[in-house]
Design a protein around this motif. Sequence first.
Motif, short mmCIF file in Angstrom:
data_model
loop_
_atom_site.label_atom_id
_atom_site.label_comp_id
_atom_site.label_asym_id
_atom_site.label_seq_id
_atom_site.Cartn_x
_atom_site.Cartn_y
_atom_site.Cartn_z
N UNK A 1 0.78 -1.25 0.00
CA UNK A 1 0.00 0.00 0.00
C UNK A 1 0.81 1.29 0.00
N UNK A 2 1.88 1.35 0.79
CA UNK A 2 2.63 2.62 0.86
C UNK A 2 3.29 2.93 -0.47
N UNK A 3 3.73 1.89 -1.19
CA UNK A 3 4.42 2.12 -2.48
C UNK A 3 3.43 2.54 -3.56
N UNK A 4 2.20 2.01 -3.47
CA UNK A 4 1.15 2.45 -4.40
C UNK A 4 0.80 3.91 -4.09
N UNK A 5 0.59 4.19 -2.80
CA UNK A 5 0.19 5.54 -2.38
C UNK A 5 1.26 6.58 -2.71
N UNK A 6 2.52 6.19 -2.61
CA UNK A 6 3.62 7.12 -2.91
C UNK A 6 3.84 7.33 -4.40
N UNK A 7 3.07 6.65 -5.22
CA UNK A 7 3.19 6.82 -6.67
C UNK A 7 4.32 6.04 -7.29
N UNK A 8 4.79 4.99 -6.60
CA UNK A 8 5.93 4.24 -7.12
C UNK A 8 5.56 2.99 -7.91
N UNK A 9 4.27 2.78 -8.14
CA UNK A 9 3.91 1.53 -8.83
C UNK A 9 4.46 1.49 -10.26
N UNK A 10 4.45 2.62 -10.93
CA UNK A 10 4.97 2.66 -12.30
C UNK A 10 6.47 2.35 -12.34
N UNK A 11 7.22 2.98 -11.43
CA UNK A 11 8.66 2.74 -11.37
C UNK A 11 8.95 1.27 -11.08
N UNK A 12 8.20 0.71 -10.13
CA UNK A 12 8.45 -0.68 -9.74
C UNK A 12 8.08 -1.64 -10.87
N UNK A 13 6.95 -1.40 -11.52
CA UNK A 13 6.55 -2.28 -12.64
C UNK A 13 7.56 -2.18 -13.79
N UNK A 14 8.05 -0.98 -14.04
CA UNK A 14 9.05 -0.81 -15.11
C UNK A 14 10.31 -1.60 -14.79
N UNK A 15 10.74 -1.56 -13.54
CA UNK A 15 11.94 -2.32 -13.15
C UNK A 15 11.71 -3.83 -13.28
N UNK A 16 10.50 -4.26 -12.92
CA UNK A 16 10.16 -5.69 -13.03
C UNK A 16 10.25 -6.14 -14.49
N UNK A 17 9.69 -5.34 -15.39
CA UNK A 17 9.72 -5.69 -16.82
C UNK A 17 11.15 -5.63 -17.36
N UNK A 18 11.91 -4.61 -16.96
CA UNK A 18 13.30 -4.48 -17.41
C UNK A 18 14.15 -5.66 -16.95
N UNK A 19 13.76 -6.26 -15.82
CA UNK A 19 14.52 -7.40 -15.29
C UNK A 19 14.16 -8.71 -15.98
N UNK A 20 13.24 -8.64 -16.94
CA UNK A 20 12.95 -9.83 -17.74
C UNK A 20 11.75 -10.65 -17.30
N UNK A 21 10.97 -10.12 -16.36
CA UNK A 21 9.75 -10.81 -15.96
C UNK A 21 8.61 -10.39 -16.89
N UNK A 22 7.76 -11.35 -17.24
CA UNK A 22 6.55 -11.06 -18.00
C UNK A 22 5.38 -11.01 -17.02
N UNK A 23 4.47 -10.05 -17.23
CA UNK A 23 3.29 -9.97 -16.36
C UNK A 23 2.19 -10.85 -16.96
N UNK A 24 1.86 -11.90 -16.24
CA UNK A 24 0.87 -12.87 -16.72
C UNK A 24 -0.55 -12.51 -16.26
N UNK A 25 -0.63 -11.79 -15.16
CA UNK A 25 -1.90 -11.32 -14.61
C UNK A 25 -1.60 -10.14 -13.71
N UNK A 26 -2.54 -9.17 -13.64
CA UNK A 26 -2.30 -8.01 -12.77
C UNK A 26 -3.63 -7.38 -12.38
N UNK A 27 -3.72 -6.89 -11.15
CA UNK A 27 -4.90 -6.14 -10.73
C UNK A 27 -4.58 -5.24 -9.54
N UNK A 28 -5.38 -4.17 -9.42
CA UNK A 28 -5.33 -3.35 -8.21
C UNK A 28 -6.50 -3.78 -7.33
#
Length: 141
Positions: free
Chosen positions: A12-39
């Motif tokens: 919750x704190x990372x979503x609230x702080x507006x860091x979800x985009x940064x974190x998801x970008x890092x996840x994708x850059x690290x080679x993970x594929x998102x198979x499912x996602x929801x808020x």
Amino acid sequence: MAGRETLTMIKPHAVENGNMGNILAMILDAGFTIKAIKMVKLSLHQAKEFYKIHEEREFYGPLTEFMSNGPIIAAILEKDNAVEDYRKFIGSTDPTKAEEGTIRKLFGKNTRENAVHGSDSDENALIEADFFFSKMERYYN
Ligand code: ADP
Ligand code: MG
């Protein structure tokens, strides 16, 4: 053979702080594929169910309060050796002990508010993925 899926939550704190985009970008850059996602905003009951394995620990009450305090992002990530690689990528539970460049080092506030969850075994990855997602909500195989 190690499984190809792991379950993550952006806490919750990372979503609230507006860091979800940064974190998801890092996840994708690290080679993970998102198979499912929801808020989703977990109820206290749901947070307690998700973390039931820790119910005897002293941090269980504050953890489940925190995790049900605001919306989270839940996602199934896919990659070879997903569980182990993702744990390495996010770093130690305590952000002050996490390696430089890891998600928890960059975005974690303290041991509880440590930005993200990552499954600890292939078995738990499957259980945790089923906790959040139906078959219809999963893509790419
Ligand atoms: P991890 O998330 O690294 O797998 P655990 O499964 O041991 O860590 O704990 C689950 C979550 O409980 C942690 O991510 C953290 O949010 C919280 N937690 C764990 N240990 C503590 C602690 N000593 N004090 C406060 N919160 C904790
Ligand atoms: Mg754990």
